[in-house]
Design a protein around this motif. Structure first.
Motif, PDB file in Angstrom:
ATOM      1  N   PHE A  76       0.858  -1.169   0.000  1.00 30.21           N
ATOM      2  CA  PHE A  76       0.000   0.000   0.000  1.00 30.21           C
ATOM      3  C   PHE A  76       0.899   1.225   0.000  1.00 30.21           C
ATOM      4  O   PHE A  76       1.835   1.306   0.794  1.00 30.21           O
ATOM      5  CB  PHE A  76      -0.914   0.017   1.232  1.00 30.21           C
ATOM      6  CG  PHE A  76      -1.858   1.186   1.230  1.00 30.21           C
ATOM      7  CD1 PHE A  76      -3.033   1.134   0.510  1.00 30.21           C
ATOM      8  CD2 PHE A  76      -1.540   2.346   1.909  1.00 30.21           C
ATOM      9  CE1 PHE A  76      -3.891   2.224   0.483  1.00 30.21           C
ATOM     10  CE2 PHE A  76      -2.388   3.435   1.890  1.00 30.21           C
ATOM     11  CZ  PHE A  76      -3.563   3.377   1.176  1.00 30.21           C
ATOM     12  N   GLY A  77       0.655   2.141  -0.919  1.00 33.55           N
ATOM     13  CA  GLY A  77       1.482   3.342  -0.973  1.00 33.55           C
ATOM     14  C   GLY A  77       1.122   4.217  -2.148  1.00 33.55           C
ATOM     15  O   GLY A  77      -0.050   4.351  -2.511  1.00 33.55           O
ATOM     16  N   SER A  78       2.137   4.791  -2.770  1.00 37.52           N
ATOM     17  CA  SER A  78       1.895   5.782  -3.816  1.00 37.52           C
ATOM     18  C   SER A  78       1.121   5.207  -5.005  1.00 37.52           C
ATOM     19  O   SER A  78       0.370   5.926  -5.657  1.00 37.52           O
ATOM     20  CB  SER A  78       3.212   6.414  -4.283  1.00 37.52           C
ATOM     21  OG  SER A  78       4.071   5.437  -4.824  1.00 37.52           O
ATOM     22  N   GLY A  79       1.272   3.938  -5.294  1.00 42.56           N
ATOM     23  CA  GLY A  79       0.503   3.322  -6.380  1.00 42.56           C
ATOM     24  C   GLY A  79      -0.991   3.381  -6.140  1.00 42.56           C
ATOM     25  O   GLY A  79      -1.789   3.391  -7.080  1.00 42.56           O
ATOM     26  N   ASN A  80      -1.382   3.441  -4.863  1.00 42.20           N
ATOM     27  CA  ASN A  80      -2.806   3.501  -4.540  1.00 42.20           C
ATOM     28  C   ASN A  80      -3.408   4.876  -4.810  1.00 42.20           C
ATOM     29  O   ASN A  80      -4.626   5.006  -4.930  1.00 42.20           O
ATOM     30  CB  ASN A  80      -3.035   3.070  -3.094  1.00 42.20           C
ATOM     31  CG  ASN A  80      -2.640   1.632  -2.910  1.00 42.20           C
ATOM     32  OD1 ASN A  80      -1.487   1.350  -2.587  1.00 42.20           O
ATOM     33  ND2 ASN A  80      -3.552   0.726  -3.150  1.00 42.20           N
ATOM     34  N   ILE A  81      -2.572   5.898  -4.928  1.00 37.19           N
ATOM     35  CA  ILE A  81      -3.080   7.208  -5.346  1.00 37.19           C
ATOM     36  C   ILE A  81      -3.582   7.093  -6.780  1.00 37.19           C
ATOM     37  O   ILE A  81      -4.662   7.576  -7.121  1.00 37.19           O
ATOM     38  CB  ILE A  81      -1.989   8.291  -5.231  1.00 37.19           C
ATOM     39  CG1 ILE A  81      -1.606   8.500  -3.771  1.00 37.19           C
ATOM     40  CG2 ILE A  81      -2.453   9.596  -5.876  1.00 37.19           C
ATOM     41  CD1 ILE A  81      -0.397   9.383  -3.567  1.00 37.19           C
ATOM     42  N   ASN A  82      -2.797   6.419  -7.630  1.00 36.41           N
ATOM     43  CA  ASN A  82      -3.165   6.268  -9.039  1.00 36.41           C
ATOM     44  C   ASN A  82      -4.413   5.411  -9.223  1.00 36.41           C
ATOM     45  O   ASN A  82      -5.222   5.668 -10.108  1.00 36.41           O
ATOM     46  CB  ASN A  82      -1.994   5.677  -9.822  1.00 36.41           C
ATOM     47  CG  ASN A  82      -0.771   6.559  -9.739  1.00 36.41           C
ATOM     48  OD1 ASN A  82      -0.854   7.762  -9.941  1.00 36.41           O
ATOM     49  ND2 ASN A  82       0.365   5.982  -9.410  1.00 36.41           N
ATOM     50  N   SER A  83      -4.572   4.392  -8.387  1.00 37.41           N
ATOM     51  CA  SER A  83      -5.762   3.529  -8.500  1.00 37.41           C
ATOM     52  C   SER A  83      -6.925   4.056  -7.671  1.00 37.41           C
ATOM     53  O   SER A  83      -8.023   3.503  -7.723  1.00 37.41           O
ATOM     54  CB  SER A  83      -5.425   2.098  -8.056  1.00 37.41           C
ATOM     55  OG  SER A  83      -5.069   2.064  -6.682  1.00 37.41           O
ATOM     56  N   ARG A  84      -6.659   5.114  -6.939  1.00 41.95           N
ATOM     57  CA  ARG A  84      -7.674   5.742  -6.096  1.00 41.95           C
ATOM     58  C   ARG A  84      -8.294   4.757  -5.109  1.00 41.95           C
ATOM     59  O   ARG A  84      -9.515   4.661  -4.947  1.00 41.95           O
ATOM     60  CB  ARG A  84      -8.736   6.419  -6.934  1.00 41.95           C
ATOM     61  CG  ARG A  84      -8.113   7.542  -7.771  1.00 41.95           C
ATOM     62  CD  ARG A  84      -9.059   8.383  -8.468  1.00 41.95           C
ATOM     63  NE  ARG A  84      -8.650   9.577  -9.148  1.00 41.95           N
ATOM     64  CZ  ARG A  84      -7.488   9.925  -9.657  1.00 41.95           C
ATOM     65  NH1 ARG A  84      -6.458   9.153  -9.545  1.00 41.95           N
ATOM     66  NH2 ARG A  84      -7.298  11.057 -10.290  1.00 41.95           N
ATOM     67  N   THR A  85      -7.417   3.998  -4.457  1.00 39.99           N
ATOM     68  CA  THR A  85      -7.853   3.073  -3.412  1.00 39.99           C
ATOM     69  C   THR A  85      -7.239   3.508  -2.090  1.00 39.99           C
ATOM     70  O   THR A  85      -6.151   4.090  -2.053  1.00 39.99           O
ATOM     71  CB  THR A  85      -7.441   1.618  -3.729  1.00 39.99           C
ATOM     72  OG1 THR A  85      -6.035   1.560  -3.993  1.00 39.99           O
ATOM     73  CG2 THR A  85      -8.203   1.088  -4.917  1.00 39.99           C
ATOM     74  N   TYR A  86      -7.937   3.227  -1.040  1.00 36.42           N
ATOM     75  CA  TYR A  86      -7.520   3.610   0.302  1.00 36.42           C
ATOM     76  C   TYR A  86      -7.286   2.374   1.156  1.00 36.42           C
ATOM     77  O   TYR A  86      -7.826   1.295   0.861  1.00 36.42           O
ATOM     78  CB  TYR A  86      -8.602   4.479   0.958  1.00 36.42           C
ATOM     79  CG  TYR A  86      -8.782   5.801   0.267  1.00 36.42           C
ATOM     80  CD1 TYR A  86      -7.997   6.893   0.608  1.00 36.42           C
ATOM     81  CD2 TYR A  86      -9.733   5.958  -0.737  1.00 36.42           C
ATOM     82  CE1 TYR A  86      -8.154   8.113  -0.035  1.00 36.42           C
ATOM     83  CE2 TYR A  86      -9.899   7.172  -1.379  1.00 36.42           C
ATOM     84  CZ  TYR A  86      -9.102   8.242  -1.021  1.00 36.42           C
ATOM     85  OH  TYR A  86      -9.261   9.435  -1.666  1.00 36.42           O
ATOM     86  N   PHE A  87      -6.530   2.551   2.226  1.00 37.48           N
ATOM     87  CA  PHE A  87      -6.343   1.449   3.167  1.00 37.48           C
ATOM     88  C   PHE A  87      -7.698   1.005   3.714  1.00 37.48           C
ATOM     89  O   PHE A  87      -7.929  -0.176   3.930  1.00 37.48           O
ATOM     90  CB  PHE A  87      -5.399   1.860   4.301  1.00 37.48           C
ATOM     91  CG  PHE A  87      -5.061   0.705   5.195  1.00 37.48           C
ATOM     92  CD1 PHE A  87      -4.061  -0.183   4.854  1.00 37.48           C
ATOM     93  CD2 PHE A  87      -5.775   0.498   6.370  1.00 37.48           C
ATOM     94  CE1 PHE A  87      -3.775  -1.266   5.668  1.00 37.48           C
ATOM     95  CE2 PHE A  87      -5.492  -0.575   7.192  1.00 37.48           C
ATOM     96  CZ  PHE A  87      -4.486  -1.458   6.840  1.00 37.48           C
ATOM     97  N   ARG A  88      -8.586   1.969   3.895  1.00 36.71           N
ATOM     98  CA  ARG A  88      -9.929   1.647   4.392  1.00 36.71           C
ATOM     99  C   ARG A  88     -10.617   0.622   3.483  1.00 36.71           C
ATOM    100  O   ARG A  88     -11.357  -0.241   3.956  1.00 36.71           O
ATOM    101  CB  ARG A  88     -10.775   2.902   4.491  1.00 36.71           C
ATOM    102  CG  ARG A  88     -12.251   2.562   4.766  1.00 36.71           C
ATOM    103  CD  ARG A  88     -12.993   3.729   5.261  1.00 36.71           C
ATOM    104  NE  ARG A  88     -13.012   3.477   6.692  1.00 36.71           N
ATOM    105  CZ  ARG A  88     -13.477   4.267   7.615  1.00 36.71           C
ATOM    106  NH1 ARG A  88     -13.938   5.402   7.330  1.00 36.71           N
ATOM    107  NH2 ARG A  88     -13.485   3.935   8.867  1.00 36.71           N
ATOM    108  N   ASP A  89     -10.384   0.692   2.166  1.00 31.89           N
ATOM    109  CA  ASP A  89     -10.985  -0.271   1.238  1.00 31.89           C
ATOM    110  C   ASP A  89     -10.507  -1.691   1.545  1.00 31.89           C
ATOM    111  O   ASP A  89     -11.300  -2.639   1.510  1.00 31.89           O
ATOM    112  CB  ASP A  89     -10.643   0.087  -0.208  1.00 31.89           C
ATOM    113  CG  ASP A  89     -11.185   1.445  -0.616  1.00 31.89           C
ATOM    114  OD1 ASP A  89     -12.327   1.780  -0.248  1.00 31.89           O
ATOM    115  OD2 ASP A  89     -10.439   2.184  -1.298  1.00 31.89           O
TER     116      ASP A  89
END
Length: 133
Positions: A76-89
């Protein structure tokens, strides 16, 4: 072939000087692979998909719900900004299914994430997690 390849357009400021080109790739759901090979149990799944980990888990939803996958690791990290996913997901998908989530610390020790809190939304660099039944 690059370690920073992703199924999502890379807009990370760290990669601003990089030139990326798109190619079409075939994807397959983990549930389909598990069914095709008639697997009954999976001890461990490692995911390092540059922001696409949540979608891969959704593609294994039936297997996760049945408890067939005993443990998995994900980034989980910067790649999740691009996929617009959160740790909460990840939390909302895994914990209702009985998975406990652990952060892998730099010392290689595991820190149990006992409840969701906004500090888990840390996008700088990458953090590795283990989810286990």
């Amino acid at each position: 072939a690059s370690g920073i390849s992703s199924l999502h357009e890379r807009n990370d400021s760290y990669f601003a000087d990089q030139i990326f080109s798109a190619i079409d790739v075939q994807t397959v759901m983990l549930d389909s692979v598990i069914e095709n090979y008639n697997l009954r149990n999976i001890d461990f799944v490692k995911m390092d998909i540059e922001g696409h980990e949540l979608e891969a888990m959704k593609g294994a939803r039936k297997s996760l719900e049945k408890g067939m996958i005993k443990a998995l690791s994900f980034e989980f990290g910067s790649g999740n900004i691009n996929s617009r996913t959160y740790f909460r997901d990840f939390w909302n998908l895994l914990t209702p299914l009985g998975y406990r989530i652990y952060r892998i610390l730099p010392s290689a020790r595991l820190m149990h994430i006992k409840e969701y809190y906004e500090d888990c939304e840390y996008f700088r660099g990458v953090t590795n997690y283990i989810a286990a039944l």
